[in-house]
Design a protein around this motif. Structure first.
Motif, PDB file in Angstrom:
ATOM      1  N   THR A  74       0.844  -1.182   0.000  1.00 16.83           N
ATOM      2  CA  THR A  74       0.000   0.000   0.000  1.00 16.83           C
ATOM      3  C   THR A  74       0.884   1.238   0.000  1.00 16.83           C
ATOM      4  OG1 THR A  74      -1.742  -1.162   1.205  1.00 16.83           O
ATOM      5  CG2 THR A  74      -1.823   1.248   1.233  1.00 16.83           C
ATOM      6  N   MET A  75       0.614   2.142  -0.952  1.00 15.72           N
ATOM      7  CA  MET A  75       1.294   3.419  -0.992  1.00 15.72           C
ATOM      8  C   MET A  75       0.392   4.444  -0.334  1.00 15.72           C
ATOM      9  SD  MET A  75       2.105   6.204  -3.890  1.00 15.72           S
ATOM     10  CE  MET A  75       0.364   6.226  -4.100  1.00 15.72           C
ATOM     11  N   LEU A  76       0.924   5.116   0.684  1.00 21.14           N
ATOM     12  CA  LEU A  76       0.182   6.149   1.389  1.00 21.14           C
ATOM     13  C   LEU A  76       0.575   7.513   0.839  1.00 21.14           C
ATOM     14  CD1 LEU A  76       0.791   4.892   5.035  1.00 21.14           C
ATOM     15  CD2 LEU A  76      -1.143   4.377   3.554  1.00 21.14           C
ATOM     16  N   LEU A  77      -0.415   8.378   0.634  1.00 21.55           N
ATOM     17  CA  LEU A  77      -0.190   9.781   0.307  1.00 21.55           C
ATOM     18  C   LEU A  77      -0.661  10.607   1.500  1.00 21.55           C
ATOM     19  CD1 LEU A  77      -1.299   9.798  -3.440  1.00 21.55           C
ATOM     20  CD2 LEU A  77       1.039   9.895  -2.547  1.00 21.55           C
ATOM     21  N   ASP A  78      -0.722  11.918   1.358  1.00 27.33           N
ATOM     22  CA  ASP A  78      -1.088  12.776   2.489  1.00 27.33           C
ATOM     23  C   ASP A  78      -2.392  12.356   3.153  1.00 27.33           C
ATOM     24  OD1 ASP A  78       1.102  14.718   2.407  1.00 27.33           O
ATOM     25  OD2 ASP A  78       0.275  15.218   0.449  1.00 27.33           O
ATOM     26  N   ASP A  79      -3.439  12.092   2.365  1.00 27.44           N
ATOM     27  CA  ASP A  79      -4.718  11.692   2.958  1.00 27.44           C
ATOM     28  C   ASP A  79      -5.461  10.671   2.105  1.00 27.44           C
ATOM     29  OD1 ASP A  79      -5.460  13.376   0.907  1.00 27.44           O
ATOM     30  OD2 ASP A  79      -6.307  14.916   2.189  1.00 27.44           O
ATOM     31  N   SER A  80      -4.706   9.884   1.340  1.00 30.49           N
ATOM     32  CA  SER A  80      -5.301   8.790   0.570  1.00 30.49           C
ATOM     33  C   SER A  80      -4.280   7.668   0.472  1.00 30.49           C
ATOM     34  CB  SER A  80      -5.712   9.272  -0.832  1.00 30.49           C
ATOM     35  OG  SER A  80      -4.583   9.704  -1.567  1.00 30.49           O
ATOM     36  N   GLU A  81      -4.701   6.545  -0.102  1.00 34.74           N
ATOM     37  CA  GLU A  81      -3.800   5.413  -0.273  1.00 34.74           C
ATOM     38  C   GLU A  81      -4.227   4.584  -1.465  1.00 34.74           C
ATOM     39  OE1 GLU A  81      -5.303   2.096   2.827  1.00 34.74           O
ATOM     40  OE2 GLU A  81      -4.513   3.919   3.768  1.00 34.74           O
ATOM     41  N   VAL A  82      -3.269   3.803  -1.995  1.00 39.26           N
ATOM     42  CA  VAL A  82      -3.518   2.953  -3.161  1.00 39.26           C
ATOM     43  C   VAL A  82      -2.884   1.599  -2.903  1.00 39.26           C
ATOM     44  CG1 VAL A  82      -3.096   2.642  -5.637  1.00 39.26           C
ATOM     45  CG2 VAL A  82      -3.473   4.935  -4.730  1.00 39.26           C
ATOM     46  N   LEU A  83      -3.663   0.530  -3.075  1.00 44.60           N
ATOM     47  CA  LEU A  83      -3.135  -0.825  -2.969  1.00 44.60           C
ATOM     48  C   LEU A  83      -2.586  -1.229  -4.335  1.00 44.60           C
ATOM     49  CD1 LEU A  83      -2.735  -3.506  -1.427  1.00 44.60           C
ATOM     50  CD2 LEU A  83      -5.028  -4.169  -2.223  1.00 44.60           C
ATOM     51  N   LEU A  84      -1.333  -1.661  -4.356  1.00 40.48           N
ATOM     52  CA  LEU A  84      -0.677  -2.089  -5.595  1.00 40.48           C
ATOM     53  C   LEU A  84      -0.337  -3.560  -5.482  1.00 40.48           C
ATOM     54  CD1 LEU A  84       1.645   1.002  -5.691  1.00 40.48           C
ATOM     55  CD2 LEU A  84      -0.182   0.552  -7.333  1.00 40.48           C
ATOM     56  N   LYS A  85      -0.572  -4.304  -6.576  1.00 38.20           N
ATOM     57  CA  LYS A  85      -0.317  -5.745  -6.593  1.00 38.20           C
ATOM     58  C   LYS A  85       0.661  -6.091  -7.699  1.00 38.20           C
ATOM     59  CE  LYS A  85      -4.798  -6.839  -4.636  1.00 38.20           C
ATOM     60  NZ  LYS A  85      -5.964  -7.712  -4.675  1.00 38.20           N
ATOM     61  N   ALA A  86       1.178  -7.326  -7.655  1.00 39.26           N
ATOM     62  CA  ALA A  86       2.157  -7.782  -8.643  1.00 39.26           C
ATOM     63  C   ALA A  86       1.683  -7.439 -10.055  1.00 39.26           C
ATOM     64  CB  ALA A  86       2.374  -9.286  -8.513  1.00 39.26           C
ATOM     65  N   GLY A  87       2.578  -6.825 -10.824  1.00 36.58           N
ATOM     66  CA  GLY A  87       2.275  -6.412 -12.187  1.00 36.58           C
ATOM     67  C   GLY A  87       1.871  -4.955 -12.298  1.00 36.58           C
ATOM     68  N   ASP A  88       1.487  -4.331 -11.183  1.00 32.96           N
ATOM     69  CA  ASP A  88       1.118  -2.913 -11.209  1.00 32.96           C
ATOM     70  C   ASP A  88       2.372  -2.047 -11.274  1.00 32.96           C
ATOM     71  OD1 ASP A  88      -1.545  -3.646 -10.962  1.00 32.96           O
ATOM     72  OD2 ASP A  88      -1.675  -3.149  -8.826  1.00 32.96           O
ATOM     73  N   ILE A  89       2.215  -0.857 -11.866  1.00 39.76           N
ATOM     74  CA  ILE A  89       3.315   0.106 -11.965  1.00 39.76           C
ATOM     75  C   ILE A  89       2.806   1.454 -11.483  1.00 39.76           C
ATOM     76  CG2 ILE A  89       4.917   1.291 -13.513  1.00 39.76           C
ATOM     77  CD1 ILE A  89       4.722  -1.184 -15.354  1.00 39.76           C
ATOM     78  N   LEU A  90       3.575   2.070 -10.622  1.00 42.66           N
ATOM     79  CA  LEU A  90       3.250   3.392 -10.090  1.00 42.66           C
ATOM     80  C   LEU A  90       4.300   4.379 -10.583  1.00 42.66           C
ATOM     81  CD1 LEU A  90       1.782   5.224  -7.831  1.00 42.66           C
ATOM     82  CD2 LEU A  90       3.814   4.677  -6.500  1.00 42.66           C
ATOM     83  N   VAL A  91       3.858   5.576 -10.977  1.00 39.07           N
ATOM     84  CA  VAL A  91       4.766   6.667 -11.285  1.00 39.07           C
ATOM     85  C   VAL A  91       4.606   7.690 -10.161  1.00 39.07           C
ATOM     86  CG1 VAL A  91       5.435   8.445 -12.933  1.00 39.07           C
ATOM     87  CG2 VAL A  91       4.540   6.244 -13.769  1.00 39.07           C
ATOM     88  N   GLN A  92       5.642   7.817  -9.348  1.00 42.00           N
ATOM     89  CA  GLN A  92       5.641   8.686  -8.173  1.00 42.00           C
ATOM     90  C   GLN A  92       6.294  10.016  -8.562  1.00 42.00           C
ATOM     91  OE1 GLN A  92       4.881  10.045  -4.964  1.00 42.00           O
ATOM     92  NE2 GLN A  92       4.839   7.873  -4.480  1.00 42.00           N
ATOM     93  N   CYS A  93       5.539  11.095  -8.530  1.00 39.69           N
ATOM     94  CA  CYS A  93       6.004  12.397  -9.027  1.00 39.69           C
ATOM     95  C   CYS A  93       6.283  13.363  -7.876  1.00 39.69           C
ATOM     96  CB  CYS A  93       4.992  12.980 -10.002  1.00 39.69           C
ATOM     97  SG  CYS A  93       4.757  11.970 -11.480  1.00 39.69           S
ATOM     98  N   GLY A  94       7.262  13.043  -7.047  1.00 42.15           N
ATOM     99  CA  GLY A  94       7.727  13.942  -6.005  1.00 42.15           C
ATOM    100  C   GLY A  94       6.745  14.213  -4.890  1.00 42.15           C
ATOM    101  N   THR A  95       5.788  13.312  -4.668  1.00 40.98           N
ATOM    102  CA  THR A  95       4.804  13.523  -3.612  1.00 40.98           C
ATOM    103  C   THR A  95       5.306  12.972  -2.276  1.00 40.98           C
ATOM    104  OG1 THR A  95       3.706  11.444  -4.185  1.00 40.98           O
ATOM    105  CG2 THR A  95       2.837  13.441  -5.183  1.00 40.98           C
ATOM    106  N   ASP A  96       4.731  13.485  -1.196  1.00 41.21           N
ATOM    107  CA  ASP A  96       4.990  12.956   0.136  1.00 41.21           C
ATOM    108  C   ASP A  96       4.293  11.596   0.191  1.00 41.21           C
ATOM    109  OD1 ASP A  96       6.095  13.081   2.632  1.00 41.21           O
ATOM    110  OD2 ASP A  96       4.600  14.451   3.456  1.00 41.21           O
ATOM    111  N   HIS A  97       5.030  10.545   0.556  1.00 45.89           N
ATOM    112  CA  HIS A  97       4.453   9.200   0.504  1.00 45.89           C
ATOM    113  C   HIS A  97       5.175   8.253   1.460  1.00 45.89           C
ATOM    114  CE1 HIS A  97       7.960   8.864  -2.112  1.00 45.89           C
ATOM    115  NE2 HIS A  97       7.902   7.548  -1.948  1.00 45.89           N
ATOM    116  N   ALA A  98       4.567   7.084   1.648  1.00 51.30           N
ATOM    117  CA  ALA A  98       5.171   5.994   2.419  1.00 51.30           C
ATOM    118  C   ALA A  98       4.688   4.682   1.834  1.00 51.30           C
ATOM    119  CB  ALA A  98       4.794   6.088   3.896  1.00 51.30           C
ATOM    120  N   TRP A  99       5.400   3.614   2.153  1.00 50.82           N
ATOM    121  CA  TRP A  99       5.049   2.255   1.721  1.00 50.82           C
ATOM    122  C   TRP A  99       4.785   1.403   2.951  1.00 50.82           C
ATOM    123  CZ3 TRP A  99       4.541   1.871  -3.394  1.00 50.82           C
ATOM    124  CH2 TRP A  99       5.236   2.773  -4.193  1.00 50.82           C
TER     125      TRP A  99
END
Length: 194
Positions: A137-162
């Protein structure tokens, strides 16, 4: 699972013919004692754009741990995230800062500012995150996204955590490319840091 990642690097012989110059375990595996089961394997770094292509490429990953690419550079690494059923909630601000310092990014932790997650951080980079196995799960300031095998995320300089909330490890390939905030975003980021 170990930190072993087979890495094959090519180069050129004296006649310009393509050859394999190394084939074996990537030599730099980073672990963090305060985060058991986590490790990160640096595969390769470039140090400028355009990247300098040489006849025989020297080792680019040795030396102190550097989470970020150098100015104009890039880094490819494979990270192994163990399950974290408690999501690292036990980590305090000082421990979070120490963790980022061990990654070579002492200023990276933003946990003290936002309080959402101890591993929150922001980097002035474009990151490609390719989920190789498991889920995270990638956390952003006040939202989150569950990523699974095969998914690709493009992270554009945002505040985040895994955070790995599953019961199995997650393996992610990261390609970090040095970036620069445009003037509008730079002003916003600076105001948030005050």
């Amino acid at each position: 699972m170990s930190g072993f990642v087979r890495r094959v690097v090519t180069g050129h012989d004296e006649n310009g013919k393509g050859v394999v110059i190394s084939d074996g375990p990537a030599p730099y595996v980073h672990s963090i004692p305060i985060r058991p089961g986590y490790f990160s394997t640096d595969i390769f770094r470039t140090f400028e754009t355009p990247a300098l292509v040489k006849t025989h490429q020297e080792e680019t990953t040795l030396g102190p741990r550097r989470q970020l690419p150098t100015k104009g550079g890039s880094v490819l690494r494979i990270n192994h995230f163990p399950p974290e059923p408690n999501g690292n909630e036990h980590m305090d601000v000082q421990t979070s800062k120490a963790l980022f310092e061990s990654l070579g990014n002492a200023a990276g932790s933003s946990f003290e500012k936002n309080g959402r997650h101890p591993l929150m951080h922001r980097t002035e980079t474009i990151d490609y995150a390719i989920i190789l196995s498991g889920e995270i799960t990638m956390l952003l300031d006040d939202s989150e996204v569950l990523l699974k095998a095969g998914d690709i995320l493009v992270q554009c300089g945002t505040d985040h955590a895994w955070t790995n909330r599953s019961n199995a490890p997650c393996v992610v390939a990261f390609i970090l490319i040095d970036g620069q905030y445009d003037e509008t975003l730079q002003n916003i980021v600076q105001n948030q840091e005050k």
